[in-house]
Enzyme design. Structure first.
Site, mmCIF file in Angstrom:
data_model
loop_
_atom_site.group_PDB
_atom_site.id
_atom_site.type_symbol
_atom_site.label_atom_id
_atom_site.label_comp_id
_atom_site.label_asym_id
_atom_site.label_seq_id
_atom_site.Cartn_x
_atom_site.Cartn_y
_atom_site.Cartn_z
ATOM 1 N N SER A 51 0.638 -1.032 -0.061
ATOM 2 C CA SER A 51 0.410 -0.109 -0.358
ATOM 3 C C SER A 51 1.389 1.600 0.494
ATOM 4 O O SER A 51 1.501 1.596 0.612
ATOM 5 C CB SER A 51 -1.250 0.309 0.853
ATOM 6 O OG SER A 51 -1.535 1.135 1.478
ATOM 7 N N GLY A 52 0.896 1.985 -1.240
ATOM 8 C CA GLY A 52 1.745 3.466 -1.242
ATOM 9 C C GLY A 52 2.754 3.360 -1.575
ATOM 10 O O GLY A 52 3.505 4.189 -2.195
ATOM 11 N N THR A 65 -1.625 2.595 -8.189
ATOM 12 C CA THR A 65 -2.610 3.215 -8.348
ATOM 13 C C THR A 65 -1.956 3.882 -9.553
ATOM 14 O O THR A 65 -2.715 4.696 -10.956
ATOM 15 C CB THR A 65 -3.714 3.851 -7.485
ATOM 16 O OG1 THR A 65 -4.050 2.908 -7.182
ATOM 17 C CG2 THR A 65 -4.727 4.915 -8.388
ATOM 18 N N ASN A 99 -1.176 5.094 3.072
ATOM 19 C CA ASN A 99 -1.190 6.103 1.979
ATOM 20 C C ASN A 99 -2.370 6.929 2.065
ATOM 21 O O ASN A 99 -3.771 6.683 1.741
ATOM 22 C CB ASN A 99 -1.491 5.080 0.706
ATOM 23 C CG ASN A 99 -1.983 5.167 -0.740
ATOM 24 O OD1 ASN A 99 -1.977 6.912 -1.106
ATOM 25 N ND2 ASN A 99 -1.608 4.858 -1.738
ATOM 26 N N SER A 150 -5.204 5.570 -0.586
ATOM 27 C CA SER A 150 -5.371 4.037 -0.989
ATOM 28 C C SER A 150 -6.114 3.589 -1.288
ATOM 29 O O SER A 150 -8.039 4.190 -1.501
ATOM 30 C CB SER A 150 -4.538 3.961 0.882
ATOM 31 O OG SER A 150 -5.010 2.429 0.941
ATOM 32 N N SER A 151 -6.238 2.873 -2.649
ATOM 33 C CA SER A 151 -7.547 2.057 -2.945
ATOM 34 C C SER A 151 -8.233 0.593 -2.036
ATOM 35 O O SER A 151 -7.068 0.208 -1.291
ATOM 36 C CB SER A 151 -6.736 1.467 -4.272
ATOM 37 O OG SER A 151 -6.101 2.328 -4.983
ATOM 38 N N GLY A 201 -2.969 -3.385 -1.993
ATOM 39 C CA GLY A 201 -1.115 -3.562 -1.653
ATOM 40 C C GLY A 201 -1.615 -4.181 -0.433
ATOM 41 O O GLY A 201 -2.273 -4.678 0.268
ATOM 42 N N GLU A 238 -0.476 -5.203 3.537
ATOM 43 C CA GLU A 238 -0.969 -4.455 4.634
ATOM 44 C C GLU A 238 -0.415 -5.183 5.612
ATOM 45 O O GLU A 238 -1.302 -6.344 5.550
ATOM 46 C CB GLU A 238 -2.696 -4.219 4.520
ATOM 47 C CG GLU A 238 -2.581 -2.446 3.321
ATOM 48 C CD GLU A 238 -4.284 -2.589 3.223
ATOM 49 O OE1 GLU A 238 -4.893 -3.187 3.944
ATOM 50 O OE2 GLU A 238 -4.698 -1.386 2.880
#
Ligand SMILES: Nc1ncnc2c1ncn2[C@@H]1O[C@H](COP(=O)(O)OP(=O)(O)OP(=O)(O)O)[C@@H](O)[C@H]1O
Ligand SMILES: [Mg+2]
Length: 1029
Positions: free
Chosen positions: A106-107, A111, A156, A159-160, A386, A388
């Protein structure tokens, strides 16, 4: 070339395959050095490693796009554009469906990377009004989905919170036609709860910050974030994120995609309802039965929600505070406690939001889906949440990490395991490279019988007491010996003391690290149940969109079947995704997060090392180094490159492998670059492949030129030949035409010449004949004269003076005969008539000389022409000799009456001029004689024989204007008919016979000229005087 020089820069090699020595440290150092130089992209063969710079770099400009467009992968600096270009070209030119797998925690920048890929493909694919619209719609799906599906997390800011896989579809020319988005499990728990320092989904903050006061009023919202239970005041604004501007951008994007204003309003209304549900407060109360119950403590918010969705507040209140339970055939309404009420409320909010998100994706798909059924090529871009690892990891993290585990499996399978297996299969000499295969972890989670997800489902469906503890116990029993599973119990069993693993937790050793999951909420989240009363209440609302989100709320469609669990659904959608990805050519972008503080240009080696490890980059480099970058079956390979060798081009009749060997032998690549497998050709470095591809392009260009040349030549030749044929045809026709004209002209001239010549000849002949004739006549004349002279000379002595007279007379007669011979019959008849007249009247009647001037016309009445005389004409027929009008003298009074007189060869007819009817018809033989006077009058007496029938009437006295002619004609006709001469008396006194006796007629000369001819006067009974002039 910048790219190639940096490739060989030992400190910061652009392709880690060239790294020397190859260790974890050197790899991280290289990444760090490149990162320091702001080269955030690095290759391992054709895998791109992207290190998040956390700052905007000037490497995404249109000029950069141009630089990477159609450029050889290794000729330029590593860039995400290069892999996008490679994938796009492979899709367009080699007709291979592609997928771009973007992984990382993540981050790490997944994306962003996916957006860069999409924008690059949009920039390089062809342009046109329709294509641009499609591209714009595809690109604009991002801000909408990000607004509803992204949130700030500790890792993030954007974050998605959902997984996204987007298939971009192209036609055979590489023009984007549309796309399909698949979404995976939205982290809906965020709606009702989030960790401190995080935020709820962006859309709530964007709506409150960006909506106009009117819109807020319409949605019954307040601008203050702190007012809403599901939001928190601190998160109202984020540094570097302009919620209001993002809201407007999102609205614009929806318009571009094709959302109608009603759809947008409904979407925002449902969003507002979710937000407001968080403010519905419950308070406890007790029923008379002593049972705890809950009620709405502050009904205002509930009323506003009901107003927004068109629902009766009582319905929603009942659904929130009580529950209908079916026991056997009975339906019982039970009250809910306050925590149960809140649970129901939150479940409703989560359900509304997640279903709204699904609707949103479906609605975008409806706009971007390909309308035509042309053949398509697909490029899939996968941007999934991502990996986590949090302090407290729940069901969502478990699901997210499972998905990442699967992606890692794909990567391992495709790049490490499968590759190595293929070398063995193909009989290529190969030293196996050690790598970690995460199939065991995937199996731990997804196995249908012993997998964690299967056990969770089992627990959820099991009757009896079910809670997370029973679930954990079951896991501990079944997975006690699993290498990648740990819990307090299994540790205790192994006598391991680990304070970091609290009770009610289990730990999985993921490929990316150990993650401790708290089982609290697993059952509930997996069940994902919503009280039926709530879904029925939602279905009862008048709001079209909201109602459509809860189809199961329709009492008609009540189903007792439990819906599939969240875990089951996710597992099957991941399985489908994997199947889809396996069918495509993968391209990897592996994102690395350089620091935990989201700081620009800060590189924390330890953090990166951890990622390098779990991403398996070192193994990736090893396999890559030892392995071959490219492989292809001999057939397609030969087909693609056969034009590079004169022996294989244009046709190779022997085997594909042999052809490939011949082809490559001619290209003189180093031997270590190539390996010939059983069915495939292997090329070690991408550089060689690019070289091959470059040569092919050059050769194709040459061949295209050749084809063009040949075609142009052929076209010109055929055109020329056509023109020539036409020209020959035209010339032939023209020459023919000219010759014909010339011939006609000549013919005309010849005819004229011939005519002149013939004329000339004829005239000459005529002249000749005439002169002969004249000569002949002259000779005759001369001979005649001569003979005459001779005769006269001989006979002079016999003839004296009378001879000449006799001769003259003779000549005269002869001339007369000659004259007579040449007369026509009519003329002759005329002259005979004249002669007869002269014999009858000359010197006997004074009228005669006058008659000489008058021609004898015979027909004075015009019997033929005048229809009135038709009858008379019929009487006369062809025997007519004379027709004239005469006057008949009345024998009693001496007065005259007009009559028509017709003389035929047999009769003499007297007719009445008016009736044109014969009155008297005399046969010529009845006529006895005719008497006329000596004077110049037209009087005549026609004596008839007494024996005749008409004779009884007596003689006729007539007056004619053509007396001489009439009498002459009568005389001649009479003679011709009877053969006797008609007795004609020219006298002053004669006797006529009338029925009443004979009358003597005396002609008296009158000194006065009378206009009407002679006047007859009766003198006594037997005397008549005719006065003439
Ligand atoms: N190439 C880049 N250039 C500049 N900034 C970047 C780039 N890539 C990522 N970032 C920054 O990093 C942030 C996080 O990136 P991104 O949202 O793409 O991460 P992610 O991998 O999708 O994370 P998650 O899994 O949480 O969705 C972005 O908001 C952006 O600020
Ligand atoms: Mg993301």
């Amino acid at each position: 070339m910048e790219g190639s020089s940096s490739m060989l820069d030992a400190e910061a090699v652009a392709d880690l395959v060239l790294l020397d020595p190859l260790t974890e440290e050197s790899l991280v150092q290289t990444l760090q050095e490149r990162f320091r130089r702001r080269d955030i992209y690095t290759y391992i063969g054709n895998v791109v490693i992207s290190v998040n710079p956390y700052q905007s770099l000037p490497i995404y400009t249109p000029e950069k796009v141009e630089e990477y467009r159609n450029c050889s992968f290794f000729a330029v600096k590593p860039h995400i554009y290069a892999i996008a270009d490679d994938a796009y070209r492979s899709l367009r030119d080699r007709d291979r469906d592609q997928c771009i797998l973007i992984t990382g925690e993540s981050g790490a920048g997944k994306t962003e990377a996916s957006k860069l890929v999409m924008s690059y493909v949009a920039a390089v694919s062809s342009k046109g009004e329709e294509v641009n619209k499609v591209k714009e719609q595809l690109l604009q799906s991002n801000p909408v989905l990000e607004a509803f599906g992204n949130a700030k997390t500790v890792r993030n800011d954007n974050s998605s919170r959902f997984g996204k896989y987007m298939d971009i579809e192209f036609d055979f020319k590489g023009e984007p036609l549309g796309g399909v988005i698949s979404n995976y499990l939205l982290e809906k728990s965020r709606i009702v709860r989030h960790v401190k320092g995080e935020r709820n989904f962006h859309i709530f903050y964007q709506l409150l910050a960006g909506a106009s006061p009117q819109l807020l009023q319409q949605l019954k919202l307040r601008q203050d974030c702190g007012h809403y239970g599901y939001l928190d005041r601190e998160g109202s604004s984020l540094p570097g994120m302009d919620d209001a501007a993002n809201f407007h951008a999102m609205q614009d994007a929806m318009r571009i995609i094709g959302f109608s204003p009603t759809e947008v309003t409904e979407l925002l209304q449902v969003t507002a309802v979710v937000l407001k549900l968080g403010n519905v407060q419950l308070s406890s109360s007790f029923q008379a039965s002593g049972m705890e119950a809950c009620s709405i403590s502050e009904p205002q918010e509930l009323h506003e929600i009901c107003e927004l969705i068109g629902l009766e507040p009582g319905t929603l209140e009942r659904a929130l505070c009580s529950r209908t339970v079916k026991a056997r055939d009975e339906t019982v309404l039970t009250t809910l406690t306050v925590p149960q009420g809140y649970y129901g409320r939150d479940a409703l909010a989560k359900n509304i939001y997640s279903r709204l998100f699904d609707w949103l994706v479906k609605r975008i798909n409806a706009s971007i889906q390909v309308k035509s059924d042309k053949q398509r090529k697909v490029m899939g871009v996968l941007d999934i949440y991502g990996f986590e690892i949090f302090q407290d990891n729940g069901f969502e993290q478990f699901i997210i990490n499972y998905c990442n585990e699967k992606l890692q499996q794909i990567f391992i399978l495709m790049t490490l395991k499968e590759e190595q297996e293929e070398y063995v299969r193909e009989g290529i000499q190969w030293t196996p490279v050690e790598f970690f295969d995460n199939s065991i972890i995937c199996n731990l989670i997804e196995n249908n019988t012993t997998g964690i997800l299967a056990m969770l489902d089992e627990e959820c469906l099991r009757p009896g007491v079910v809670n997370e503890d029973t679930f954990l116990t079951k896991l501990n029993q079944l997975l006690a010996t699993h290498k990648h599973y740990e819990s307090k119990e299994t540790q205790n069993a192994r006598r391991v003391t680990d304070a970091s693993l609290p009770p009610r937790c289990f730990r999985i050793h993921h490929y990316a690290g150990k993650v401790t999951y708290n089982v609290t909420g697993f059952i509930e989240k997996n069940n994902d149940l919503l009280f039926r009363d709530l879904s029925q209440a939602m279905w009862a609302a008048q709001h079209a969109l909201l109602r459509s989100l809860f189809p199961e709320g329709d009492p008609q469609k009540v189903s007792l079947k439990l819906p599939p669990t969240a875990g089951f659904q996710f597992k099957s959608s991941v399985a489908m995704l994997m199947k889809n990805l396996y069918s495509k050519n993968p391209n990897y972008i592996r994102c690395i997060k350089p620091n935990d503080t989201k700081s620009a240009m800060v590189f924390t080696p330890e953090l990166v090392l951890a990622q390098v490890r779990y991403l398996g980059l070192l193994e990736n480099v090893r396999v890559r180094r030892a392995g071959y970058a490219f492989r292809q079956l001999y057939g397609p390979f030969l087909q693609r490159y056969k034009m590079l060798n004169a022996q294989t081009w244009p046709r190779w009749d022997r085997g594909d492998r042999e052809g490939t060997e011949v082809l490559l032998a001619g290209l003189e690549f180093p031997a270590e670059e190539l390996a010939f497998g059983h069915t495939k050709i292997f090329i070690r470095s991408p550089r060689t492949l690019f070289d091959l591809e470059r040569r092919r392009q050059e050769r194709v260009a040459e061949l295209a030129t050749l084809i063009q040349k040949m075609f142009r030549g052929w076209r010109c030749r055929t055109q020329y030949q056509r023109m020539r044929k036409s020209q020959i045809l035209i010339s032939a026709w023209f020459r023919g035409h000219r010759q014909k004209n010339q011939y006609k002209q000549m013919k005309r001239s010849v005819l004229i010449l011939q005519a002149y010549a013939r004329g000339w000849k004829s005239r000459r002949l005529l002249r000749e004949l005439k002169s002969q004739c004249r000569r002949h006549a002259a000779a005759t004349t001369i001979a005649a004269h001569w003979r005459g002279y001779q005769a006269r000379k001989t006979y002079r002595k016999y003839f004296r003076s009378s001879a000449s007279t006799c001769l003259a007379n003779f000549i005269y007669r002869s001339l007369c005969k000659k004259y007579r011979d040449q007369l026509s019959a009519s003329r002759r008849a005329q002259l005979q008539a004249r002669l007869c007249a002269s014999e009858l009247f000359k010197d006997k009647k004074t009228l005669y000389p006058k008659s000489l001037q008058q021609p004898f016309r015979g027909e004075y009445l015009g019997l033929k022409q005048n229809p009135k005389y038709q009858k008379l004409h019929a009487v006369a027929k062809d025997k007519l000799v004379l027709a004239d009008s005469v006057r008949k003298v009345n024998r009693a009074s001496g007065k005259t009456v007009p009559r028509l007189l017709l003389l035929t060869t047999e009769h003499l007819v007297l007719a009445d001029p008016k009736a044109a009817q014969p009155k008297t018809v005399l046969s010529l033989s009845d006529i006895r004689g005719v008497s006329v006077t000596r004077f110049s009058d037209g009087f005549l007496a026609l004596h008839l024989k007494e024996v005749s029938t008409v004779g009884a009437k007596g003689d006729f006295l007539l007056v004619s204007d053509h007396l001489i002619e009439l009498v002459t004609r009568l005389y001649q006709t009479f003679e011709a008919t009877t053969g006797q001469a008609l007795p004609l008396h020219i006298t002053d006194r004669f006797s006529t016979r009338f029925p009443k006796g004979d009358v003597s007629i005396t002609v008296v000369e009158s000194p006065k000229a009378s206009t009407n001819g002679p006047v007859c006067k009766k003198k006594g009974s037997n005397k008549m005087e005719v006065l003439v002039y």
